[in-house]
Design an enzyme around this catalytic site. Sequence first.
Site, PDB file in Angstrom:
ATOM      1  N   SER A   1       0.741  -1.021   0.066  1.00  0.00           N
ATOM      2  CA  SER A   1       0.227   0.075  -0.078  1.00  0.00           C
ATOM      3  C   SER A   1       0.500   1.307   0.211  1.00  0.00           C
ATOM      4  O   SER A   1       0.610   2.726  -0.074  1.00  0.00           O
ATOM      5  CB  SER A   1      -1.125  -0.021   0.978  1.00  0.00           C
ATOM      6  OG  SER A   1      -0.016  -0.069   1.722  1.00  0.00           O
TER       7      SER A   1
ATOM      8  N   LYS B   1       0.794   4.787   7.137  1.00  0.00           N
ATOM      9  CA  LYS B   1       0.228   5.486   6.033  1.00  0.00           C
ATOM     10  C   LYS B   1       0.630   7.193   6.017  1.00  0.00           C
ATOM     11  O   LYS B   1       0.990   7.337   7.016  1.00  0.00           O
ATOM     12  CB  LYS B   1      -1.645   5.646   5.970  1.00  0.00           C
ATOM     13  CG  LYS B   1      -2.051   4.315   5.879  1.00  0.00           C
ATOM     14  CD  LYS B   1      -2.458   3.264   4.544  1.00  0.00           C
ATOM     15  CE  LYS B   1      -3.277   2.025   4.671  1.00  0.00           C
ATOM     16  NZ  LYS B   1      -2.870   1.143   3.272  1.00  0.00           N
TER      17      LYS B   1
END
Length: 258
Positions: A53, A119
């Site tokens: 990701s 993230k």
Amino acid sequence: MNARRGTEDNPETVGDKIGGLIKELVIVVVGALVIAFLIRTFLGQMFLIPSGSMEHTLNVNDRIAVQKVTHFERGDIVVFQDPDHWLGDEPQAPERSPIGKALEFIGVLPNTSSEYLVKRVIGMPGDHVKCCDSEGRITVNGQPLDERSYLYSQDGQQSKPSDQPFDVVVPRDRLWVMGDHRDDSADSRCHLRDQTADGTSMSAFVPKDDVVGPVFAIVAPFSRATWIHIPKTFENVPDPKAPAPAAPVIRSHNDACG
């Protein structure tokens, strides 16, 4: 009274030398483990990247170092506890042996727990985050982000900032986060319809208290070792014009998520 070992009257034997060496080695090892544990608890911690990701800023199986003694800002990559079952079916690192788990707990080995995600912080409390402007860029407080330095790219083709439109204001003490591989990241965009117990969509916004800290380096493999910095595009983002609201403001969003 016995004579001290190692003197002429009581020479040191081979067994004494081996015993002394083992004793010193145990002291060094225990001391190193204690220092590693203290560093893990108060200063920093290592984590293992299990998914794509954040490619190619962070790749699968990268070992990253996270700082615990500093604040974080827009543009920082942060590690945080799974806020509300975000992980779903994302691949997880293989489970360690009991010895490996002990070394992980102490801080010698990187954390492989499935309870953490990594993230990039796009929006801080009070920020108005929107996708997208006429040129397909995400804007924060009206300032477009040039994300070309870190968005996923393959064979000369770079991912779009987002295929899903959204328009939100980040609530108090929360963050809006996104992965650098936008087509393979179940991030804040994917949880705007999730309902919390109070009926709001807080699930899309990560609590600041759940953040372990910002990533400051890739430490392994050696070929990828590097420092991690905030991209320059975030330097141009102005502060929000109003205080952060208690509840999120969601003006528009799309159900789809990459």
